[in-house]
Scaffold this motif. Structure first.
Motif, PDB file in Angstrom:
ATOM      1  N   LEU A  33      -8.141   7.607  20.489  1.00  0.00           N
ATOM      2  CA  LEU A  33      -7.824   7.265  19.105  1.00  0.00           C
ATOM      3  C   LEU A  33      -9.104   6.960  18.344  1.00  0.00           C
ATOM      4  O   LEU A  33     -10.020   6.329  18.874  1.00  0.00           O
ATOM      5  CB  LEU A  33      -6.912   6.035  19.033  1.00  0.00           C
ATOM      6  N   ASP A  34      -9.175   7.419  17.092  1.00  0.00           N
ATOM      7  CA  ASP A  34     -10.295   7.025  16.254  1.00  0.00           C
ATOM      8  C   ASP A  34      -9.950   5.728  15.528  1.00  0.00           C
ATOM      9  O   ASP A  34      -8.877   5.148  15.727  1.00  0.00           O
ATOM     10  CB  ASP A  34     -10.678   8.151  15.283  1.00  0.00           C
ATOM     11  N   HIS A  35     -10.836   5.245  14.682  1.00  0.00           N
ATOM     12  CA  HIS A  35     -10.669   3.954  14.027  1.00  0.00           C
ATOM     13  C   HIS A  35     -11.341   4.053  12.663  1.00  0.00           C
ATOM     14  O   HIS A  35     -12.570   4.137  12.578  1.00  0.00           O
ATOM     15  CB  HIS A  35     -11.326   2.866  14.888  1.00  0.00           C
ATOM     16  N   VAL A  36     -10.548   4.057  11.592  1.00  0.00           N
ATOM     17  CA  VAL A  36     -11.083   4.164  10.232  1.00  0.00           C
ATOM     18  C   VAL A  36     -10.651   2.928   9.452  1.00  0.00           C
ATOM     19  O   VAL A  36      -9.457   2.675   9.274  1.00  0.00           O
ATOM     20  CB  VAL A  36     -10.588   5.442   9.528  1.00  0.00           C
ATOM     21  N   THR A  37     -11.615   2.153   8.996  1.00  0.00           N
ATOM     22  CA  THR A  37     -11.323   0.909   8.291  1.00  0.00           C
ATOM     23  C   THR A  37     -10.792   1.180   6.888  1.00  0.00           C
ATOM     24  O   THR A  37     -11.364   1.972   6.140  1.00  0.00           O
ATOM     25  CB  THR A  37     -12.588   0.036   8.203  1.00  0.00           C
ATOM     26  N   LEU A  38      -9.673   0.502   6.563  1.00  0.00           N
ATOM     27  CA  LEU A  38      -9.154   0.539   5.196  1.00  0.00           C
ATOM     28  C   LEU A  38      -9.846  -0.516   4.340  1.00  0.00           C
ATOM     29  O   LEU A  38     -10.175  -0.280   3.183  1.00  0.00           O
ATOM     30  CB  LEU A  38      -7.651   0.262   5.197  1.00  0.00           C
ATOM     31  N   GLY A  39     -10.039  -1.683   4.892  1.00  0.00           N
ATOM     32  CA  GLY A  39     -10.696  -2.753   4.154  1.00  0.00           C
ATOM     33  C   GLY A  39     -10.400  -4.101   4.777  1.00  0.00           C
ATOM     34  O   GLY A  39      -9.734  -4.206   5.804  1.00  0.00           O
ATOM     35  N   GLU A  40     -10.906  -5.132   4.138  1.00  0.00           N
ATOM     36  CA  GLU A  40     -10.722  -6.498   4.618  1.00  0.00           C
ATOM     37  C   GLU A  40      -9.744  -7.227   3.718  1.00  0.00           C
ATOM     38  O   GLU A  40      -9.781  -7.098   2.492  1.00  0.00           O
ATOM     39  CB  GLU A  40     -12.064  -7.229   4.644  1.00  0.00           C
ATOM     40  N   ASP A  41      -8.856  -7.982   4.340  1.00  0.00           N
ATOM     41  CA  ASP A  41      -7.782  -8.684   3.634  1.00  0.00           C
ATOM     42  C   ASP A  41      -7.957 -10.182   3.844  1.00  0.00           C
ATOM     43  O   ASP A  41      -7.814 -10.679   4.960  1.00  0.00           O
ATOM     44  CB  ASP A  41      -6.434  -8.203   4.189  1.00  0.00           C
ATOM     45  N   ALA A  94      -5.297   8.786   0.358  1.00  0.00           N
ATOM     46  CA  ALA A  94      -4.299   8.120  -0.484  1.00  0.00           C
ATOM     47  C   ALA A  94      -4.119   6.659  -0.073  1.00  0.00           C
ATOM     48  O   ALA A  94      -3.961   5.776  -0.924  1.00  0.00           O
ATOM     49  CB  ALA A  94      -2.969   8.864  -0.399  1.00  0.00           C
ATOM     50  N   LEU A  95      -4.143   6.385   1.230  1.00  0.00           N
ATOM     51  CA  LEU A  95      -4.020   5.007   1.706  1.00  0.00           C
ATOM     52  C   LEU A  95      -5.206   4.164   1.252  1.00  0.00           C
ATOM     53  O   LEU A  95      -5.030   3.005   0.835  1.00  0.00           O
ATOM     54  CB  LEU A  95      -3.918   4.995   3.234  1.00  0.00           C
ATOM     55  N   ALA A  96      -6.408   4.712   1.338  1.00  0.00           N
ATOM     56  CA  ALA A  96      -7.598   3.973   0.912  1.00  0.00           C
ATOM     57  C   ALA A  96      -7.541   3.665  -0.580  1.00  0.00           C
ATOM     58  O   ALA A  96      -7.857   2.539  -1.017  1.00  0.00           O
ATOM     59  CB  ALA A  96      -8.852   4.782   1.242  1.00  0.00           C
ATOM     60  N   GLU A  97      -7.126   4.633  -1.368  1.00  0.00           N
ATOM     61  CA  GLU A  97      -7.008   4.429  -2.812  1.00  0.00           C
ATOM     62  C   GLU A  97      -5.958   3.368  -3.129  1.00  0.00           C
ATOM     63  O   GLU A  97      -6.172   2.492  -3.971  1.00  0.00           O
ATOM     64  CB  GLU A  97      -6.643   5.761  -3.475  1.00  0.00           C
ATOM     65  N   ALA A  98      -4.825   3.432  -2.445  1.00  0.00           N
ATOM     66  CA  ALA A  98      -3.751   2.472  -2.687  1.00  0.00           C
ATOM     67  C   ALA A  98      -4.143   1.072  -2.232  1.00  0.00           C
ATOM     68  O   ALA A  98      -3.780   0.072  -2.875  1.00  0.00           O
ATOM     69  CB  ALA A  98      -2.481   2.929  -1.980  1.00  0.00           C
ATOM     70  N   VAL A 105       0.817  -1.213   0.000  1.00  0.00           N
ATOM     71  CA  VAL A 105       0.000   0.000   0.000  1.00  0.00           C
ATOM     72  C   VAL A 105       0.854   1.267   0.000  1.00  0.00           C
ATOM     73  O   VAL A 105       0.578   2.225  -0.736  1.00  0.00           O
ATOM     74  CB  VAL A 105      -0.954  -0.006   1.215  1.00  0.00           C
ATOM     75  N   LEU A 106       1.908   1.286   0.803  1.00  0.00           N
ATOM     76  CA  LEU A 106       2.646   2.528   1.018  1.00  0.00           C
ATOM     77  C   LEU A 106       3.332   3.096  -0.219  1.00  0.00           C
ATOM     78  O   LEU A 106       3.237   4.306  -0.458  1.00  0.00           O
ATOM     79  CB  LEU A 106       3.660   2.337   2.137  1.00  0.00           C
ATOM     80  N   PRO A 107       4.049   2.294  -1.012  1.00  0.00           N
ATOM     81  CA  PRO A 107       4.702   2.907  -2.171  1.00  0.00           C
ATOM     82  C   PRO A 107       3.725   3.651  -3.083  1.00  0.00           C
ATOM     83  O   PRO A 107       3.997   4.777  -3.518  1.00  0.00           O
ATOM     84  CB  PRO A 107       5.338   1.705  -2.882  1.00  0.00           C
ATOM     85  N   ARG A 108       2.583   3.035  -3.372  1.00  0.00           N
ATOM     86  CA  ARG A 108       1.596   3.680  -4.236  1.00  0.00           C
ATOM     87  C   ARG A 108       1.012   4.927  -3.568  1.00  0.00           C
ATOM     88  O   ARG A 108       0.832   5.969  -4.201  1.00  0.00           O
ATOM     89  CB  ARG A 108       0.480   2.687  -4.576  1.00  0.00           C
ATOM     90  N   ALA A 109       0.720   4.823  -2.252  1.00  0.00           N
ATOM     91  CA  ALA A 109       0.121   5.963  -1.547  1.00  0.00           C
ATOM     92  C   ALA A 109       1.082   7.149  -1.496  1.00  0.00           C
ATOM     93  O   ALA A 109       0.697   8.298  -1.750  1.00  0.00           O
ATOM     94  CB  ALA A 109      -0.284   5.553  -0.134  1.00  0.00           C
ATOM     95  N   ILE A 110       2.352   6.883  -1.180  1.00  0.00           N
ATOM     96  CA  ILE A 110       3.316   7.974  -1.059  1.00  0.00           C
ATOM     97  C   ILE A 110       3.615   8.594  -2.419  1.00  0.00           C
ATOM     98  O   ILE A 110       3.783   9.819  -2.537  1.00  0.00           O
ATOM     99  CB  ILE A 110       4.600   7.471  -0.381  1.00  0.00           C
TER     100      ILE A 110
END
Length: 322
Positions: free
Chosen positions: A161-169, A288-292, A106-111
């Protein structure tokens, strides 16, 4: 007049529990931190720490002042977020705690996307296990943490802390494509060597629970946090294991993948302090993280059903079930 910097050291002691831990967090010596708190005691006119042998504990006055210091830090963060909303461009430094499978995919694409869209935003990445990353984000060492949650293996929610779901793996049983370690079901792995993350990690607890539900205790001969090593050991026919789709999407390997009979996979999520969630830099980083994440998952959809023929890691099946 109380010094806010020294008050922050006291607050950090409240969070971390020892002067040595505070010193490590700020790259100072424990004696320097002790001196700073001693000076704060003189400013406050009261004892803030009680020493018993080699350990120190907060006095009631120390607890009060540390709590108030945390409230002041919260107010400062909220004020910074409110001011940042007026800026025409997204700037600042966003420090993110991540774990390995996310850093590979995820990180390379997001950054890359953030660099193109927000060139004045600086992103810093440090690898941390999720539990440590959550703690250090709550303690203000990071602005954001990416963490994971396995079905049935819950961790305490940290206040603030909040909690935002990126997705299920989705997880897969991963085996050699042929030979004695090529099996197609979890139960068939009863007498085989396994590779897993170390004892105490959420993924290890979850793997053990799955195997026990299948009627056996896994023979874990190889322990490592490095999921690339997991994949290479399995490819070499030395072990079987369970790996998430996210790591399989990024690594080519000649292995067999088999779906597990599960209703849910691991949840990936990000967490930030509630006082900073409105910072523009966090808003664009999370987008950006969600998109990646979505792009990474779309690249690696093996489409293997339980007991089906194996397919090569990373190869999308044309007849994937929906």
């Amino acid at each position: 007049m109380l010094d806010l910097r020294r008050m922050r050291f006291l607050y950090e002691f409240q969070q971390r529990g020892t002067l040595a831990a505070v010193a490590r967090a700020y790259s100072y010596s424990p004696s320097f931190i002790s001196q700073q708190i001693a000076t704060l005691e003189r400013e406050a006119g009261t004892a803030l720490l009680r020493r018993t042998g080699r350990r120190a504990q907060l006095t009631p006055q120390g607890e009060l002042l540390a709590t108030r210091a945390g409230e002041i830090l919260d107010r400062m963060e909220r004020a910074s977020a409110e001011l940042a909303a007026y800026a025409d461009v997204v700037t600042g430094t966003c420090r993110i705690a991540v774990f390995q499978s996310v850093s590979h995919t995820v990180l390379p694409r997001a950054i890359a996307g953030l660099s193109a869209r927000h060139p004045q935003l600086r992103v810093e990445i440090v690898e941390r296990e999720p539990e440590q990353g959550l703690f250090e984000t709550a303690a203000r060492e990071f602005d954001l943490v990416i963490a994971e949650q396995y079905p049935g293996v819950t961790r305490p929610r940290r206040s603030g802390l909040d909690h935002v779901t990126l997705g299920e793996d989705a997880p897969f049983l991963v085996t050699a494509r042929s030979g004695p370690l090529h099996v197609t079901t979890l139960a068939a792995g009863e007498s085989l060597p396994w590779i897993a993350e170390p004892r105490g990690t959420a993924s290890r607890i979850w793997l053990t629970q799955l195997c026990r539900a299948a009627g056996f205790e896994p023979d874990v001969r190889y322990e490592t946090n490095d999921l690339v090593t997991h994949l290479r050991m399995i490819e070499a026919g030395l072990a079987v294991g369970i790996l998430p789709q996210l790591i399989l999407a990024s690594m080519r390997a000649d292995v067999a993948l088999h779906r597990l009979p599960l209703t849910a996979g691991r949840e990936l999520f990000s967490a930030a302090r509630e006082t900073t969630v409105d910072l523009p830099m966090l808003t664009v980083v999370r987008a950006a993280l969600a998109e990646a994440f979505d792009a990474a998952m779309a690249m690696g959809q093996p489409g293997v059903e339980p007991d089906a023929d194996p397919c090569q890691c990373g190869q999308a099946a044309a007849s994937r079930s929906t």
